[in-house]
Design a protein around this motif. Sequence first.
Motif, PDB file in Angstrom:
ATOM      1  N   LEU A 158       7.126  -2.162  -4.934  1.00 57.36           N
ATOM      2  CA  LEU A 158       5.934  -2.986  -5.080  1.00 57.36           C
ATOM      3  C   LEU A 158       6.292  -4.351  -5.673  1.00 57.36           C
ATOM      4  O   LEU A 158       5.805  -5.393  -5.211  1.00 57.36           O
ATOM      5  CB  LEU A 158       4.913  -2.276  -5.960  1.00 57.36           C
ATOM      6  CG  LEU A 158       3.571  -2.995  -6.169  1.00 57.36           C
ATOM      7  CD1 LEU A 158       2.888  -3.242  -4.826  1.00 57.36           C
ATOM      8  CD2 LEU A 158       2.670  -2.181  -7.098  1.00 57.36           C
TER       9      LEU A 158
ATOM     10  N   ALA B 145       3.861   1.486  -1.172  1.00 56.64           N
ATOM     11  CA  ALA B 145       4.496   1.569  -2.486  1.00 56.64           C
ATOM     12  C   ALA B 145       3.546   2.160  -3.521  1.00 56.64           C
ATOM     13  O   ALA B 145       3.937   2.992  -4.352  1.00 56.64           O
ATOM     14  CB  ALA B 145       4.966   0.180  -2.929  1.00 56.64           C
ATOM     15  N   GLN B 146       2.298   1.764  -3.473  1.00 60.37           N
ATOM     16  CA  GLN B 146       1.315   2.288  -4.421  1.00 60.37           C
ATOM     17  C   GLN B 146       1.043   3.768  -4.167  1.00 60.37           C
ATOM     18  O   GLN B 146       0.927   4.562  -5.107  1.00 60.37           O
ATOM     19  CB  GLN B 146       0.022   1.470  -4.314  1.00 60.37           C
ATOM     20  CG  GLN B 146       0.167   0.053  -4.852  1.00 60.37           C
ATOM     21  CD  GLN B 146      -0.989  -0.848  -4.480  1.00 60.37           C
ATOM     22  OE1 GLN B 146      -1.714  -0.575  -3.512  1.00 60.37           O
ATOM     23  NE2 GLN B 146      -1.177  -1.924  -5.229  1.00 60.37           N
ATOM     24  N   GLN B 147       0.960   4.150  -2.890  1.00 61.76           N
ATOM     25  CA  GLN B 147       0.691   5.552  -2.557  1.00 61.76           C
ATOM     26  C   GLN B 147       1.798   6.475  -3.045  1.00 61.76           C
ATOM     27  O   GLN B 147       1.551   7.630  -3.395  1.00 61.76           O
ATOM     28  CB  GLN B 147       0.544   5.707  -1.038  1.00 61.76           C
ATOM     29  CG  GLN B 147      -0.706   5.081  -0.450  1.00 61.76           C
ATOM     30  CD  GLN B 147      -0.675   5.132   1.062  1.00 61.76           C
ATOM     31  OE1 GLN B 147      -0.085   6.025   1.658  1.00 61.76           O
ATOM     32  NE2 GLN B 147      -1.305   4.149   1.702  1.00 61.76           N
ATOM     33  N   HIS B 148       3.008   5.977  -3.069  1.00 62.14           N
ATOM     34  CA  HIS B 148       4.157   6.825  -3.386  1.00 62.14           C
ATOM     35  C   HIS B 148       4.803   6.461  -4.727  1.00 62.14           C
ATOM     36  O   HIS B 148       5.965   6.836  -4.982  1.00 62.14           O
ATOM     37  CB  HIS B 148       5.185   6.735  -2.262  1.00 62.14           C
ATOM     38  CG  HIS B 148       4.683   7.259  -0.946  1.00 62.14           C
ATOM     39  ND1 HIS B 148       4.700   8.595  -0.623  1.00 62.14           N
ATOM     40  CD2 HIS B 148       4.094   6.625   0.112  1.00 62.14           C
ATOM     41  CE1 HIS B 148       4.189   8.769   0.591  1.00 62.14           C
ATOM     42  NE2 HIS B 148       3.807   7.593   1.051  1.00 62.14           N
ATOM     43  N   ASP B 149       4.068   5.747  -5.570  1.00 65.26           N
ATOM     44  CA  ASP B 149       4.547   5.401  -6.919  1.00 65.26           C
ATOM     45  C   ASP B 149       5.938   4.751  -6.878  1.00 65.26           C
ATOM     46  O   ASP B 149       6.802   5.030  -7.701  1.00 65.26           O
ATOM     47  CB  ASP B 149       4.597   6.658  -7.814  1.00 65.26           C
ATOM     48  CG  ASP B 149       3.207   7.230  -8.062  1.00 65.26           C
ATOM     49  OD1 ASP B 149       2.272   6.426  -8.187  1.00 65.26           O
ATOM     50  OD2 ASP B 149       3.080   8.463  -8.102  1.00 65.26           O
ATOM     51  N   ALA B 150       6.123   3.868  -5.925  1.00 66.77           N
ATOM     52  CA  ALA B 150       7.396   3.157  -5.788  1.00 66.77           C
ATOM     53  C   ALA B 150       7.257   1.792  -6.449  1.00 66.77           C
ATOM     54  O   ALA B 150       7.025   0.765  -5.797  1.00 66.77           O
ATOM     55  CB  ALA B 150       7.777   3.010  -4.317  1.00 66.77           C
ATOM     56  N   GLY B 151       7.401   1.791  -7.758  1.00 63.76           N
ATOM     57  CA  GLY B 151       7.149   0.576  -8.531  1.00 63.76           C
ATOM     58  C   GLY B 151       8.084  -0.566  -8.185  1.00 63.76           C
ATOM     59  O   GLY B 151       7.669  -1.727  -8.090  1.00 63.76           O
ATOM     60  N   TRP B 152       9.355  -0.250  -8.016  1.00 61.23           N
ATOM     61  CA  TRP B 152      10.302  -1.328  -7.734  1.00 61.23           C
ATOM     62  C   TRP B 152      10.023  -1.957  -6.372  1.00 61.23           C
ATOM     63  O   TRP B 152      10.083  -3.181  -6.209  1.00 61.23           O
ATOM     64  CB  TRP B 152      11.744  -0.800  -7.764  1.00 61.23           C
ATOM     65  CG  TRP B 152      12.759  -1.904  -7.835  1.00 61.23           C
ATOM     66  CD1 TRP B 152      13.306  -2.450  -8.939  1.00 61.23           C
ATOM     67  CD2 TRP B 152      13.322  -2.610  -6.705  1.00 61.23           C
ATOM     68  NE1 TRP B 152      14.182  -3.460  -8.610  1.00 61.23           N
ATOM     69  CE2 TRP B 152      14.208  -3.581  -7.239  1.00 61.23           C
ATOM     70  CE3 TRP B 152      13.161  -2.529  -5.333  1.00 61.23           C
ATOM     71  CZ2 TRP B 152      14.937  -4.456  -6.425  1.00 61.23           C
ATOM     72  CZ3 TRP B 152      13.869  -3.405  -4.514  1.00 61.23           C
ATOM     73  CH2 TRP B 152      14.749  -4.349  -5.071  1.00 61.23           C
TER      74      TRP B 152
ATOM     75  N   LEU C 134      10.062  -2.511 -15.341  1.00 58.60           N
ATOM     76  CA  LEU C 134      10.930  -1.441 -14.860  1.00 58.60           C
ATOM     77  C   LEU C 134      12.345  -1.550 -15.416  1.00 58.60           C
ATOM     78  O   LEU C 134      13.206  -0.745 -15.073  1.00 58.60           O
ATOM     79  CB  LEU C 134      10.982  -1.476 -13.321  1.00 58.60           C
ATOM     80  CG  LEU C 134       9.663  -1.159 -12.604  1.00 58.60           C
ATOM     81  CD1 LEU C 134       9.762  -1.533 -11.125  1.00 58.60           C
ATOM     82  CD2 LEU C 134       9.326   0.322 -12.755  1.00 58.60           C
TER      83      LEU C 134
ATOM     84  N   SER D 240       0.832  -1.206   0.000  1.00 64.36           N
ATOM     85  CA  SER D 240       0.000   0.000   0.000  1.00 64.36           C
ATOM     86  C   SER D 240       0.865   1.254   0.000  1.00 64.36           C
ATOM     87  O   SER D 240       0.586   2.219  -0.744  1.00 64.36           O
ATOM     88  CB  SER D 240      -0.919  -0.012   1.231  1.00 64.36           C
ATOM     89  OG  SER D 240      -1.661   1.182   1.310  1.00 64.36           O
TER      90      SER D 240
END
Length: 932
Positions: A825, A816-823, A859, A814
């Motif tokens: 996630l 990671a999704q909130q902060h656009d942290a794709g890696w 990515l 959650s």
Amino acid sequence: MTRPKKRFQQLIEEIDRTPWGPAEQALVSEAVALAIEIGDEQLEYQARMRQTASANMGGATDVMLNSFAWCLAHHDADPQRFPADLDNGGADLMWQFKWMASALRSSPAFSTEQITAVLDDMESHYRTAGLGLSGVLTARFEDAWDAGRIDDAEALRVQLEATPRDDHSHCDACGRSQFAGFFADTDRDDDAIRLVEEMIEGGFSCGEEPEHALSRVLLPYLRAGRFDEAKSAHLRSYRLAKDNPDNLRIVANNIVFAAVTGNEARALALIERHIAWLAHDGLNVDAHFAALSAFAVALDRVTAAGHGGTPVRGADAAALVPLFGAHSGPWSAQDLAAASWAAAERIGAAFDQRDETSGHARSLERMRALAAEQYDVPIRSDAFVAAPAANTPQDAEGWFERASELAQYGAEHETLAALPRALEVEDAAKRAQLQSMRIGILVALDRADEAAALLSARIEALREAGLDAQADLESRLGLATFGLNTPDATEMLEHELAASDSLPAWSRGDLALSRASLHLREDEPAAALDLAEQAARHFAEAADPRLSNTTTLLALSAVLNTGDMDAASVLLERFLAQDDLGIGHRARALQTRARMRGGSEQFAEGAADADEACRLLAGLGATTALGSAHLLAGALWEDAGEPEQAVARYRVAARFAEQDGGDATAVNFRLARGMLSAGDAEEAAELFGTVLEREEQSDVPAGSRAMTASMLARALAASGEYGQSVGAYGYAAELFGEAEQLADQAMAMLERAKILARFDEHEDAIEQLESAAEIVRKDPEAVGTLADVLHNLGQAYGGQQDDRAFALFDEVASLAQQHDAGWLLADVTDSRGRALGAFGRIDEAVAAALTAADAFSALGDEGSAGGSELFAARLLSGSERAADAVPLYRAALERGTQIPPLRQVSALELGDVLEQLGRDGEAAEVRALIES
């Protein structure tokens, strides 16, 4: 108020859980004093038994001898009331007997008869108590070896090895170390190395081990050509030994190592750091002998390297006069070498006379023979700083130019040093200029009274030069034109500026420049820039390029203060393109451009500017300025990702700071950080330890000490010193907590947990992570740290098949999704798959791993994608679903085209799976990929 006996018991409990050192020694002294005050000899016995051990570890031989004698007398008189063993986990009275003969042997003040009597008394007590004789034989072996009776020592060593071990034998660490030292002393280097390596591999340790053992095999390692092992042993040995004065012999061995390996500057630094230890324990004279002979060897090498005239700091302490003799002024390396040899010879002769052997004379011969040994094992934490390559001016005119250039740069102290010789010039105008420099510097240094006293000489020189208008002006203004920042001075400047039309151009420029400087100091850059432009026009009219350039630099500072970097850059480039710049002005401008380039992330270009400024300053002999210039260059090279270049500059900056009597702690922190980045983790660990020690002595705030402790922990881990790293991370976490830096505290605990988990201390690791999670949740801004801690805790839970892992993975996903942290996630999805695999939920685990692989691939991280696919393939293969695993292995193999390790592992495992399926041809084709 606590009752005395209750307080005594509290002290005993605290002593037994406090590490050896000053704090523990203070507690022991308090306990002894309290027991005497109470008047209870049984309590005093408990305290003194601990005092004997404490004094032995702290190098207080006189205290140890007195305390032991008191305890032994009471034990012999009434063994029931005063038992030999207090069952407190410390050394018992019979064990302490082993220290006594060694203590007497360490001083020629005690006779051979006294030593023999102690050894015989020891054996009698052991036999009476029904103890084995291993401890007695050990003491007799040490006595024979130290006395130089080598044949007797060898016979006792053989007998000792054949004697069954018992509770009073040396521990595994001490026994191996002792025999290793004997083997090294009798030219059996291979045996010495073997014993120490057995000790290290077995993880054996004790009070002064493994540091003593490592120091004993430094020369054997060098003679065997095993330089890397020698360097590692030296760095580890010294790091462990450097804080306890009782380790003087160990430090001496390490000084000899530095001397014979081309590290003369390091050897000198170690001598300066530890020379005061010679006065620590007046009865440990044999350690003094070892240290003095090591100092002599090292200082001879320092002299041979061309630095014999270097002062040895600390050598002129009053406490050392009995050893070195009286001396006028600081000791030079060359003179102290001779004094050290003489002192060692005097002490050695006293021992040999007592022992009726030539044991110490033989040791000195071996030390002198080291002059023929030289090994190349560079260590970069210390270096001599060559004197700046500056030509000494030959006359007053030359000193005038030198002082002017130094003043142009702003090297205040070097300018003041050059002025007396420069003021011998005959030209009155030049003398007036020099007086102006002196007065301005004194005002800047808050020495206004001294500056005011020089005004009359300045005015007299102006009149002699025919500059009466300026002389009249300065008579009215006093120190106002020299930077004095007071309301009265400012008001006078404003008044004179308003009425300056009738003044000569140079005087008008001087007034404008003076007022502009004050505006700049008052953070009024626009006003400063306006007046600087006026001053520049006036100095141009007066044809004074020196002050025109000074004014341009002030204008540049004003533009920088406005934040207009483009305008500042244009002005600076135009300035540097001039052909009338003095060396000082050019060096200052280059340093300014270096900082500007650093600010715009042109780190390498900025570092080159800083290096050129260093070269120019070296030519001027500006040693103080050179230190800060090298520090700037080091910082820029570090930011440029060139740690080797940074280390070279930081080392010079640190040495300049030390030579000037300043505090090199901050520079040494940077130097250690650069060493760690350059891969010199062991050297970095030693230096971080020294920095931390100095910060603690200086009461540096907890947050700063915590940062140093965490860097020390990183360096220790990179050196393979995981146990010490765990301790350092724990200390860093405590300090971060004290400083209320919660995110940093949690990160230190996280790193500590990772090491604990690496060594299968999973329960302790989870406990650390749970505490870290609780701490970091209190800091709403520490989102990244929270994600790291929760992710690691989830992985730890998963490894223990604790289903709390999945809620944590959900929380991290959650975030990671909130902060656009794709890696992140993708990574936590991979972790979920591995945890599901640990629970045996194979289909869910494979699905999660493949989802992670797709995310990693999107990515551009093909290595991680292949790792997830490889994990999924292994799960299927291990679940008797080999056919389903084949396409996943092939996918990982394809991703590994540019990643050889992934390709090799995937091909190897796929070949095995295909062979299990009876597809031998395909298996052979896949395995062929490994060789290709």
